[in-house]
Design a protein around this motif. Structure first.
Motif, short mmCIF file in Angstrom:
data_model
loop_
_atom_site.label_atom_id
_atom_site.label_comp_id
_atom_site.label_asym_id
_atom_site.label_seq_id
_atom_site.Cartn_x
_atom_site.Cartn_y
_atom_site.Cartn_z
N GLU A 65 0.93 -1.42 0.28
CA GLU A 65 -0.13 0.18 -0.26
C GLU A 65 1.00 0.98 0.33
O GLU A 65 0.59 1.82 -0.61
N ASP A 66 2.12 1.47 0.66
CA ASP A 66 2.55 2.10 0.93
C ASP A 66 3.79 3.20 -0.68
O ASP A 66 3.29 3.81 -1.00
N TYR A 67 3.66 1.09 -0.40
CA TYR A 67 4.78 1.54 -2.30
C TYR A 67 3.59 1.90 -3.74
O TYR A 67 4.02 3.52 -3.98
N LEU A 68 1.94 1.00 -3.60
CA LEU A 68 1.56 2.13 -4.56
C LEU A 68 0.75 3.60 -4.26
O LEU A 68 0.94 4.24 -5.29
N ILE A 69 0.57 4.81 -3.07
CA ILE A 69 0.78 5.57 -2.74
C ILE A 69 1.99 6.31 -3.24
O ILE A 69 1.34 6.75 -4.36
N LEU A 70 2.99 5.88 -3.03
CA LEU A 70 3.94 6.86 -3.49
C LEU A 70 4.83 6.71 -5.10
O LEU A 70 4.66 8.17 -5.27
N VAL A 71 3.99 5.80 -5.07
CA VAL A 71 4.57 5.71 -7.05
C VAL A 71 3.75 6.29 -8.25
O VAL A 71 3.68 7.40 -8.56
N LEU A 72 2.47 6.51 -7.09
CA LEU A 72 0.64 6.58 -7.76
C LEU A 72 1.41 7.76 -7.55
O LEU A 72 0.88 8.59 -8.80
N ASN A 73 1.60 8.68 -6.87
CA ASN A 73 1.18 10.09 -6.21
C ASN A 73 2.57 10.68 -7.11
O ASN A 73 2.52 12.05 -8.16
N LYS A 74 3.96 10.05 -6.80
CA LYS A 74 4.96 10.54 -8.50
C LYS A 74 4.37 10.41 -9.60
O LYS A 74 4.97 11.56 -10.12
N ALA A 75 3.81 9.36 -10.08
CA ALA A 75 3.28 9.32 -11.87
C ALA A 75 2.46 10.87 -11.80
O ALA A 75 2.78 11.33 -12.88
N ILE A 76 1.27 10.74 -11.00
CA ILE A 76 0.70 11.79 -11.21
C ILE A 76 0.62 12.71 -11.25
O ILE A 76 0.55 13.91 -12.34
N GLU A 77 1.66 13.30 -10.53
CA GLU A 77 2.51 14.14 -10.17
C GLU A 77 2.80 14.42 -11.51
O GLU A 77 2.98 15.66 -12.16
N LYS A 78 4.01 13.90 -12.49
CA LYS A 78 5.27 13.86 -13.68
C LYS A 78 4.03 14.36 -14.43
O LYS A 78 3.68 14.84 -15.91
N ALA A 79 2.55 13.76 -15.02
CA ALA A 79 1.95 13.11 -15.96
C ALA A 79 1.14 14.96 -15.61
O ALA A 79 1.07 15.22 -16.43
N THR A 80 0.59 14.96 -14.77
CA THR A 80 0.28 16.52 -14.12
C THR A 80 0.58 17.59 -14.80
O THR A 80 0.39 18.92 -15.41
N ASN A 81 2.18 17.83 -14.64
CA ASN A 81 3.37 18.98 -15.95
C ASN A 81 3.18 18.79 -16.36
O ASN A 81 3.36 19.98 -17.44
N VAL A 82 3.52 17.57 -17.15
CA VAL A 82 3.52 17.52 -19.18
C VAL A 82 2.61 17.98 -19.13
O VAL A 82 2.34 18.44 -20.34
N ASN A 83 1.06 17.40 -18.43
CA ASN A 83 -0.56 18.03 -19.42
C ASN A 83 -0.45 19.44 -19.30
O ASN A 83 -1.30 19.95 -19.66
#
Length: 106
Positions: A65-83
């Motif tokens: 669960e910790d891994y999912l939260i950490l990695v998903l948040n990093k991925a969403i932040e990257k995607a949001t920046n590109v967007n």
């Protein structure tokens, strides 16, 4: 002020925004944990395409669960920046400057 010309420009910009959003569906963002045990792939529009979980993480629910939260948040932040960069480029390049209009494209 040429209102008809401005309205035409606005419609054109809205179409470019829609085209950019469609294109962002094809822009892939990959993110993973530092030890590569969890990998996430999503589009620049923040649609998750895949999650790969190493079997060792399946033994520890809390760690997973910790891994999912950490990695998903990093991925969403990257995607949001590109967007944001892509959509900002379209609106700044093509929008006539009308006070208050920038709020419509957020």
């Amino acid at each position: 002020m040429d209102l008809m010309g401005m309205m035409g420009k606005l419609k054109e910009t809205q179409q470019k925004i829609e085209d950019t959003k469609k294109r962002l569906d094809t822009v892939i963002i990959d993110e993973q944990s530092t030890d590569s045990l969890l990998k996430v792939t999503l589009t620049a529009n923040r649609t998750i395409k895949s999650i790969t979980i190493d079997d060792t993480l399946l033994e520890d629910k809390d760690q997973l669960e910790d891994y999912l939260i950490l990695v998903l948040n990093k991925a969403i932040e990257k995607a949001t920046n590109v967007n944001q960069i892509e959509l900002d480029a379209v609106t700044k390049m093509d929008m006539p400057m009308i006070p208050g209009m920038e709020d419509l494209f957020k």
